[in-house]
Each structure stands twice: as structure tokens, then as C-alpha cells.
Motif scaffolding. Structure first.
Motif, PDB file in Angstrom:
ATOM      1  N   TYR A  82       0.827  -1.206   0.000  1.00 57.02           N
ATOM      2  CA  TYR A  82       0.000   0.000   0.000  1.00 57.02           C
ATOM      3  C   TYR A  82       0.861   1.256   0.000  1.00 57.02           C
ATOM      4  O   TYR A  82       0.492   2.277  -0.607  1.00 57.02           O
ATOM      5  CB  TYR A  82      -0.940  -0.009   1.194  1.00 57.02           C
ATOM      6  N   GLY A  83       2.002   1.195   0.669  1.00 56.35           N
ATOM      7  CA  GLY A  83       2.915   2.340   0.627  1.00 56.35           C
ATOM      8  C   GLY A  83       3.468   2.575  -0.760  1.00 56.35           C
ATOM      9  O   GLY A  83       3.558   3.715  -1.230  1.00 56.35           O
ATOM     10  N   ALA A  84       3.826   1.484  -1.455  1.00 55.04           N
ATOM     11  CA  ALA A  84       4.330   1.615  -2.824  1.00 55.04           C
ATOM     12  C   ALA A  84       3.240   2.113  -3.765  1.00 55.04           C
ATOM     13  O   ALA A  84       3.498   2.912  -4.667  1.00 55.04           O
ATOM     14  CB  ALA A  84       4.886   0.275  -3.303  1.00 55.04           C
ATOM     15  N   ALA A  85       2.004   1.645  -3.560  1.00 52.20           N
ATOM     16  CA  ALA A  85       0.908   2.093  -4.418  1.00 52.20           C
ATOM     17  C   ALA A  85       0.639   3.584  -4.249  1.00 52.20           C
ATOM     18  O   ALA A  85       0.231   4.257  -5.205  1.00 52.20           O
ATOM     19  CB  ALA A  85      -0.358   1.295  -4.111  1.00 52.20           C
ATOM     20  N   LEU A  86       0.873   4.112  -3.064  1.00 50.01           N
ATOM     21  CA  LEU A  86       0.608   5.530  -2.810  1.00 50.01           C
ATOM     22  C   LEU A  86       1.785   6.432  -3.157  1.00 50.01           C
ATOM     23  O   LEU A  86       1.584   7.590  -3.545  1.00 50.01           O
ATOM     24  CB  LEU A  86       0.234   5.734  -1.339  1.00 50.01           C
TER      25      LEU A  86
END
Length: 283
Positions: free
Chosen positions: A64-68
């Protein structure tokens, strides 16, 4: 004429219903559960072909951090907000005024106008793709958020008008007559009397329109190109690579894209149910 309550069914039918309902619910939720599990699965597990087993390493924060941070998801999210909020406000504002006029005033052509709103809901949106796209190109709105806002307001106003007209029609007409006798203007009657009384219907309609506009992919793909005005639905599709795809990032982006609609529904659930049952019984 009306279906019997479940507690009045025959024992065999009631038992079959109680058994089949959880099975149908699991089958319906299976793709969503697969997306949720994939969104917390590590890249190494996906490369090994482990798609359906329980994750051995939970990569929740990483995915989720990479997606954001490593993708333009926040930009897509901002575009979706800029498109959805004005579309919902504009469609409901126009529909409430049109519904008030169609339900309150008697004039020649009232029924024809109502039928026009109803007929517009039965037009397949796919046949409008080429003319709407050409019109957006000619007026210089192609690949802008305004193109999507104007289209969604235009397309949603018909359904919203039909929805609100039926609710306003059920209000006691004596309230409007009494306000007119007291000298209230038509705008005051609309804003101070009618709108507060149909607030549950407005809430239910707001959730429906918000969900449709936020989850729209077809028109976002037709009226945008690139990342400038693309909403989050197109942004999730853009996460797919040309040669390889990080499906855990795509799944995480899909969950983030669906989260606002889910949260809005649960936050407005009471108003949504009240709006759907508003006017269902009298007495």
C-alpha cells in the motif's frame, strides 16, 4: 401477492434458504477476498505462482505504501474527487429543482417532460460514446475534468429527477398551499419546506450517484488521455505494466479505489435505508 416473511415459510424451504444464503455470499465475495489477499501478498510469492494460499509474508505496508508513493495514485485520487463531488452536487441540485417543478406545477407538457427524463434512462450509454467524444473535442473539453463533470451531471440528472419527483409527489400538498397562502415565495417553499422533508431521499440519491460516478471507468477512458485528468479507475488500470505486472500493487490500488464508496455507504447507511423506505407506508 407479496412474498411471505422467511419465518412463515415451510420448514424445508426455510432450511434450504439458510443453507444456500451463506454459500451464495461466499461465492459472491470470493473475488473480493482474492483481491484483498493479493494486496497484502509479497512479490516473491506471486513470482512463485502462489495466488490462492494464505500469505506467508504480509506485505501490507510495503504494497500500500508503494501504491501511494511510487505510483500517481494520489493524483488519480485527487482527480476523482474533483470529478465526483461537483457531479453529485450538480446532478442533485438540478434534479431537485426539476423534480419540484414536475411534482408541484401543472402545465401543458408536464407528462411529456417526465417521459423524456424516463426515456433518457433507457438509452444505452455505449451508443453515445462517439458523439460525446467528438463534442468534447470540438468545444475543447477533451482530456479535462470538466468534460467528465458535465457529462455525469447531464447523464445523472434524468434518473435523479425521476427519483426525487416521485418522493416530492408523496408530500402533503397542503403544506405547499399553506406556505403560498402565507406569502412564501416558490424558492422559499422549495428550499425551506420541500428540501428538509426529502432529506433522506437526497442522502440515498447522493450515495447512489457518488458510487456510480466514482466507479465509472467507461467514460473516464473515453474522455481522457494520459494522466492529466484521469480518475482513479483509469489509474488502477494504468498500474498494469507492458511486460510484467505487479499484481499486488494493482490489487492494493483497487482496494484504495473502492474504499471511499464503501466508507461513504457505511457512514450514510441509516440515511440510505431511510431514503429507500421513505413514503413506503402512510398512516
Amino acid at each position: 401477492m407479496y412474498p411471505l416473511p422467511v419465518d412463515r415459510w415451510k420448514p424445508a424451504n426455510r432450511a434450504l434458504y439458510k443453507i444456500s444464503l451463506p454459500i451464495a455470499l461466499v461465492i459472491w465475495l470470493l473475488p473480493m477476498l482474492a483481491v484483498l489477499v493479493t494486496s497484502i501478498r509479497s512479490t516473491e510469492e506471486l513470482q512463485q505462482g502462489d495466488y490462492w494460499g494464505l500469505p506467508k509474508h504480509f506485505a501490507l505496508l510495503e504494497n500500500y505504501g508503494a501504491a501511494l508513493t511510487q505510483t500517481p495514485m494520489l493524483h488519480y485520487f485527487a482527480n476523482s474527487v474533483l470529478i465526483t463531488v461537483p457531479s453529485v452536487i450538480g446532478a442533485i441540485a438540478l434534479a431537485s429543482m426539476a423534480g419540484f417543478a414536475l411534482s408541484t406545477y401543472r402545465f401543458r407538457g408536464n407528462t411529456a417532460v417526465l417521459f423524456a427524463f424516463v426515456a433518457g434512462n433507457f438509452v444505452p450509454i455505449q451508443i453515445l460514446m462517439i458523439p460525446v467524444r467528438d463534442m468534447a473535442l470540438r468545444v475543447g473539453l477533451y482530456n479535462t475534468v470538466w468534460a467528465l463533470i458535465i457529462f455525469h451531471v447531464s447523464f445523472q440528472t434524468g434518473f435523479c429527477t425521476l427519483f426525487l419527483r416521485n418522493f416530492i409527489k408523496q408530500l402533503p400538498f397542503e403544506l405547499i398551499e399553506a406556505a403560498r397562502v402565507e406569502g412564501a415565495s416558490e424558492w422559499a417553499i422549495y428550499w425551506r419546506i420541500v428540501m428538509p422533508l426529502v432529506r433522506p431521499a437526497l442522502a440515498a440519491l447522493g450515495i447512489l450517484v457518488f458510487t456510480f460516478v466514482w466507479n465509472d471507468y467507461f467514460w473516464a477512458l473515453c474522455l481522457t488521455q494520459g494522466d492529466d485528468a484521469a480518475p482513479i479507475t483509469v489509474g488502477v488500470a494504468a498500474l498494469k505494466g507492458q511486460w510484467t505486472t505487479a499484481w499486488n500493487l494493482v490489487a492494493a490500488g483497487s482496494v484504495l479505489a473502492a474504499l471511499p464508496s464503501v466508507l461513504m455507504f457505511f457512514a450514510m447507511q441509516k440515511h440510505f435505508v431511510a431514503g429507500l423506505t421513505f413514503g413506503a407506508s402512510k398512516g
